[in-house]
Enzyme design. Sequence first.
Site, PDB file in Angstrom:
ATOM      1  N   LYS A  75       0.048   2.091  43.659  1.00 41.08           N
ATOM      2  CA  LYS A  75       0.073   1.276  44.876  1.00 41.08           C
ATOM      3  C   LYS A  75      -1.104   1.599  45.793  1.00 41.08           C
ATOM      4  O   LYS A  75      -2.022   2.321  45.427  1.00 41.08           O
ATOM      5  CB  LYS A  75       1.406   1.453  45.593  1.00 41.08           C
ATOM      6  CG  LYS A  75       2.608   1.021  44.748  1.00 41.08           C
ATOM      7  CD  LYS A  75       2.543  -0.443  44.331  1.00 41.08           C
ATOM      8  CE  LYS A  75       2.810  -1.380  45.467  1.00 41.08           C
ATOM      9  NZ  LYS A  75       2.885  -2.805  45.039  1.00 41.08           N
ATOM     10  N   HIS A  93      -4.356  -5.855  44.686  1.00 38.06           N
ATOM     11  CA  HIS A  93      -3.997  -7.080  45.415  1.00 38.06           C
ATOM     12  C   HIS A  93      -5.187  -7.555  46.258  1.00 38.06           C
ATOM     13  O   HIS A  93      -5.059  -7.808  47.455  1.00 38.06           O
ATOM     14  CB  HIS A  93      -2.774  -6.841  46.303  1.00 38.06           C
ATOM     15  CG  HIS A  93      -1.577  -6.346  45.553  1.00 38.06           C
ATOM     16  ND1 HIS A  93      -0.931  -7.103  44.609  1.00 38.06           N
ATOM     17  CD2 HIS A  93      -0.933  -5.146  45.584  1.00 38.06           C
ATOM     18  CE1 HIS A  93       0.078  -6.407  44.101  1.00 38.06           C
ATOM     19  NE2 HIS A  93       0.090  -5.225  44.670  1.00 38.06           N
TER      20      HIS A  93
END
Length: 351
Positions: A75, A93
Amino acid sequence: MVHIWLRAEQRDNETRVGLTPKGAVELMAAGMRVSVEVSPTRVIPDAEYQQAGCTMVPSHSWPDAPKDAIIFGLKELPEDGTPLPHRHIMFGHAFKGQPAGLRLLQRFKAGGGTLLDLEYLTDDNGRRLAAFGYWAGYAGAAVALKCWAAQQHGGIAGPIGAYESSTHLLADLQSDLVATGSHRPDALIIGALGRVGSGVADLCTAMGVATTKWDMAETSSGGPFPEVLAHALFFNCVLARPGTPVFVPGDTGTQHRRLSVIADIACDPDSDFSPIKVYDQTTTWETPALRVHDTPALDVTAIDNLPSMLPLESSQDYAEQLLPVLASLSKPDASVWSRATAIYTQHIARL
């Protein structure tokens, strides 16, 4: 020698890992070096990596790692604005115009590093070689049912947490549903043929929830899709990308509907391509449901680290899928890494 540096995750409620001690042994046997940051929260204890022969290093020391080390995590990195000179393997992302992603790319540009995004590690046909999708779907379906159960008592879902195993999750969820009576909601799954949709369907089956399963054939018309409103639960399992139809328009809350819970498991609300237009922010473990309409209640749940609810099972599954891909780092011309580098280069050139 390829040097993989497994960093300790720095995000709350994130205990997953993408490399198990068993996998590290295989990589080291193939001639790679594996450094592992100490982590008190990782679901697999430090001692198991140490026993496997990994080099243990201090938590969050990756900024000072040798420049040729490949930093591997899952993450986000801390948003401190520092330049990033290393190669990083992670879920960035960053390639769909997300504001946080653009800031991340600026850091890579400033430092001269490279983002090798886990989402874009694909085979020659564009299929992802490793994904947490099944467990995201499984956990996401559980959260949606918790949201629905809370509505039956006139409330909104409270905090969620991690489970020791899927068996423990099922037992807890069954208790929630039994408290609502014998009635069960029905559900529509879009993206039912993929990994995420399979996880949703399996959880729903275990809980006695009837499902309607759609995929590309059923959505090829481009919408609108009144069937979404005709089900109590709607699960979006389709990644946002150009050309994705809108499944839930912005005025859905005011329409005549049975729909009461939307589970956006693909969870990309700040993308221009998001097919769910009634919300624009992720939800959290502390507050899993976002109420977007009151009468009748319509809640959205959109948590972007759902597999962390089942950290051990999801980590073991994902790490097994990813291991051959990591092993190919020793091949300079490996197509999977060449593609990932090209995607990064394409997006960094636009800054």
